[in-house]
Structure formats: structure tokens, C-alpha cells
Design a protein around this motif. Structure first.
Motif, mmCIF file in Angstrom:
data_model
loop_
_atom_site.group_PDB
_atom_site.id
_atom_site.type_symbol
_atom_site.label_atom_id
_atom_site.label_comp_id
_atom_site.label_asym_id
_atom_site.label_seq_id
_atom_site.Cartn_x
_atom_site.Cartn_y
_atom_site.Cartn_z
ATOM 1 N N UNK A 1 -2.188 30.003 15.010
ATOM 2 C CA UNK A 1 -1.817 30.130 13.598
ATOM 3 C C UNK A 1 -1.776 28.776 12.894
ATOM 4 N N UNK A 2 -1.310 28.777 11.661
ATOM 5 C CA UNK A 2 -1.109 27.525 10.916
ATOM 6 C C UNK A 2 -0.040 26.702 11.618
ATOM 7 N N UNK A 3 -0.389 25.464 11.951
ATOM 8 C CA UNK A 3 0.541 24.616 12.703
ATOM 9 C C UNK A 3 0.473 23.177 12.218
ATOM 10 N N UNK A 4 1.599 22.444 12.461
ATOM 11 C CA UNK A 4 1.614 20.998 12.225
ATOM 12 C C UNK A 4 1.365 20.298 13.560
ATOM 13 N N UNK A 5 0.438 19.344 13.568
ATOM 14 C CA UNK A 5 0.099 18.631 14.802
ATOM 15 C C UNK A 5 -0.040 17.146 14.485
ATOM 16 N N UNK A 6 0.458 16.326 15.400
ATOM 17 C CA UNK A 6 0.240 14.878 15.280
ATOM 18 C C UNK A 6 -1.207 14.564 15.621
ATOM 19 N N UNK A 7 -1.784 13.637 14.890
ATOM 20 C CA UNK A 7 -3.219 13.357 15.069
ATOM 21 C C UNK A 7 -3.539 12.726 16.431
ATOM 22 N N UNK A 8 -2.509 12.208 17.136
ATOM 23 C CA UNK A 8 -2.774 11.643 18.459
ATOM 24 C C UNK A 8 -3.068 12.732 19.481
ATOM 25 N N UNK A 9 -2.727 13.986 19.141
ATOM 26 C CA UNK A 9 -3.010 15.116 20.028
ATOM 27 C C UNK A 9 -4.233 15.900 19.574
ATOM 28 N N UNK A 10 -5.089 15.262 18.787
ATOM 29 C CA UNK A 10 -6.315 15.912 18.307
ATOM 30 C C UNK A 10 -7.527 15.077 18.692
ATOM 31 N N UNK A 11 -8.554 15.748 19.216
ATOM 32 C CA UNK A 11 -9.854 15.106 19.440
ATOM 33 C C UNK A 11 -10.791 15.625 18.362
ATOM 34 N N UNK A 12 -11.229 14.728 17.502
ATOM 35 C CA UNK A 12 -12.135 15.122 16.417
ATOM 36 C C UNK A 12 -13.555 15.257 16.960
ATOM 37 N N UNK A 13 -14.174 16.389 16.698
ATOM 38 C CA UNK A 13 -15.561 16.620 17.130
ATOM 39 C C UNK A 13 -16.518 16.337 15.982
ATOM 40 N N UNK A 14 -17.790 16.331 16.304
ATOM 41 C CA UNK A 14 -18.820 16.095 15.281
ATOM 42 C C UNK A 14 -19.085 17.338 14.454
ATOM 43 N N UNK B 1 -12.655 22.584 28.356
ATOM 44 C CA UNK B 1 -12.363 22.247 29.744
ATOM 45 C C UNK B 1 -13.403 21.297 30.284
ATOM 46 N N UNK B 2 -13.079 20.643 31.382
ATOM 47 C CA UNK B 2 -13.983 19.690 32.021
ATOM 48 C C UNK B 2 -14.327 20.169 33.427
ATOM 49 N N UNK B 3 -15.565 19.958 33.825
ATOM 50 C CA UNK B 3 -16.021 20.301 35.173
ATOM 51 C C UNK B 3 -16.117 19.020 36.001
ATOM 52 N N UNK B 4 -16.458 19.193 37.270
ATOM 53 C CA UNK B 4 -16.605 18.035 38.151
ATOM 54 C C UNK B 4 -17.711 17.112 37.637
ATOM 55 N N UNK B 5 -17.404 15.838 37.601
ATOM 56 C CA UNK B 5 -18.388 14.857 37.154
ATOM 57 C C UNK B 5 -18.391 14.630 35.659
ATOM 58 N N UNK B 6 -17.568 15.359 34.911
ATOM 59 C CA UNK B 6 -17.481 15.171 33.457
ATOM 60 C C UNK B 6 -16.245 14.328 33.127
ATOM 61 N N UNK B 7 -16.444 13.261 32.376
ATOM 62 C CA UNK B 7 -15.356 12.345 32.040
ATOM 63 C C UNK B 7 -15.249 12.248 30.515
ATOM 64 N N UNK B 8 -14.052 12.452 29.962
ATOM 65 C CA UNK B 8 -13.928 12.474 28.502
ATOM 66 C C UNK B 8 -14.269 11.149 27.840
ATOM 67 N N UNK B 9 -14.027 10.024 28.537
ATOM 68 C CA UNK B 9 -14.325 8.718 27.915
ATOM 69 C C UNK B 9 -15.824 8.461 27.817
#
Length: 252
Positions: A146-159, A240-248
Motif C-alpha cells: 500500500x501507500x507507505x513512507x520509506x527512507x531513501x536509504x532503503x530504496x534501490x532506484x532502477x532504470x 532476489x539474487x542467485x549464485x554468482x550475482x553480486x549487487x555491487x
């Protein structure tokens, strides 16, 4: 006969030894009668008697002595750690801080939640509040967020971005809108320790109405896209991330 030589005169108060005189200051004061030359205005008045601090009161009981001294004014139960503290309003309060937002987060940006009940879900960013928190929505019909308030440090902006230029958000969507109203607790009584239950949060009717109104506009904006089917599926899937996938090493 020659006249007798006069003895050299000396003062009545002479030094017996170094620093020690024959008469003290009090004796000289009375000998010279200096009290006659002091003006009446210069004499210091004796301070008036202060009111009594203790009062004697009768005490009942056989072995209590019959009487006791009690203070007229009770001593304070609290003593300040430091006297003379002046409360000054802070010039650099948190409410006056400048709220910044990452350049990658703009209205319509699809973000990934990293914390909270809905972590891992993809949400649509709507706007930033005065407190600096971000307002996001699932929409609720797609991924139950639903509609929520979130701190931007807990958001990953996508393209991925959604065109929300035509959307009209409710004016009541502010920080006070998201605050939960705490109900007053009843006084503690015997036998009700285990009967107390945690109150379950129930959204208000106004919030339900605003959720439907906002989600309808967001869904209409998605339907205008050519890849609407893919977009609906993208928002509905969890991150989610699979084996061999790194977010950085990933580009979102």
C-alpha cells in the motif's frame, strides 16, 4: 640651678614590639570616643528575626516521644544537577535541515524495497515529504504493497521509469497522514495482566479511498505503455539474487 630637661613625649598607644601596640583597635575606639562622631545613617541596622523553620507538633502513640520538630516548608524532592540553566532554542534543529533526494529517484521511478514487511518488492516512487521520507505504492492491486513512507536509504532506484506527469496526488498526503493514532490504555486492574491484547492496525476509510484513487491513476499510466504486460509482471515479481550475482556489480 639649671632648669630640668623635659622628657621626650610619646603617644599613649605606642608599639611594644614590631607590629604589636599597647592598646588594641577596640580600646582606642572607646578612648577617643569615636562613636560620638559616627552619623546615625551610617549605622547598620540589625537584621530582623527570620521566621522559624521548624515547628513543634504533637505526635500520637505511646513510644513516639509525644512531640516532634517538623519543617514549616518541606524540602523539594528533586534537586537540579546544575543551577541557572537557561533553555535556548536550537538554531540548527532537525526540522530546519535541508532535505535532499538522490538524483536517480524521481516521480515514477520503480524502486526495490530493502527493509520492512514488504522488502524485496518493487514499488513506484510518488513524492518526497517534508520530513525527507519517500511515499511509494505497489500498486496494492499488483503486489499488495500500500501507500507507505520509506527512507531513501532503503530504496534501490532502477532504470525503469513510469510517466506520472498527469497524476494528481491527494493534498492530505503528508507526514501527519501516516502517523498512527495510539488509543489510551485503561488503568491497571487486578486480574487483567494476561487479558491485554495487542491492537491490530486497521486502515481508516479515508486511507482506503486514497489508496484506490492513487492506484487507479498509476495503473492507467502503466496501461499507456507498449510493454504493459511485461511491466505488470515486473512489478509483481520479487527481487532476489542467485549464485554468482553480486549487487555491487549489477546495474538496476
Amino acid at each position: 640651678m639649671p632648669a630640668a630637661a623635659k622628657k621626650p613625649s610619646r603617644p599613649r598607644n605606642y608599639a611594644l614590639s614590631s607590629g604589636v601596640y599597647r592598646f588594641g583597635r577596640g580600646k582606642v575606639y572607646h578612648k577617643k570616643a569615636l562613636y560620638k562622631f559616627i552619623k546615625k545613617g551610617q549605622t547598620k541596622k540589625r537584621p530582623e528575626r527570620l521566621p522559624a523553620r521548624m515547628v513543634e507538633k504533637p505526635i500520637g502513640g505511646e513510644k513516639n516521644g509525644g512531640k516532634r520538630h517538623v519543617r514549616v516548608k518541606k524540602l523539594p524532592a528533586y534537586y537540579a544537577t546544575e543551577l541557572g540553566i537557561k533553555k535556548r532554542p536550537s538554531k540548527n534543529t532537525y526540522s530546519k535541515h535541508k532535505r535532499s533526494l538522490r538524483s536517480t529517484i524521481t516521480p515514477g521511478t520503480v524502486c526495490i524495497l530493502l527493509a520492512g514487511v514488504h522488502k524485496g518488492k518493487k514499488v513506484v516512487f510518488l513524492k518526497q515529504l517534508e520530513s525527507g521520507l519517500c511515499v511509494v505504492t505497489g500498486p496494492f492491486k499488483i503486489n499488495r504493497c500500500p501507500l507507505r513512507r520509506v527512507n531513501q536509504i532503503y530504496l534501490i532506484a532502477t532504470a525503469t521509469k513510469l510517466d506520472l506527469s498527469d497524476i494528481a496526488l491527494p493534498k492530505t498526503l503528508n507526514d501527519n497522514y501516516f502517523k498512527r493514532v495510539k488509543s489510551s490504555r485503561a488503568k491497571k486492574e487486578e486480574g487483567d495482566i494476561f487479558d491485554q491484547k495487542k491492537e491490530k492496525y486497521v486502515p481508516s476509510e479515508q486511507r482506503k479511498k486514497d489508496q484506490v484513487e492513487v492506484d487507479k491513476q498509476v495503473l492507467d499510466a502503466i496501461r499507456k505503455r507498449e510493454d504493459k504486460k511485461t511491466f505488470f509482471g515486473y512489478l509483481g515479481t520479487m527481487f532476489g539474487l542467485r549464485n554468482g550475482q553480486y549487487p555491487h556489480a549489477m546495474k538496476f
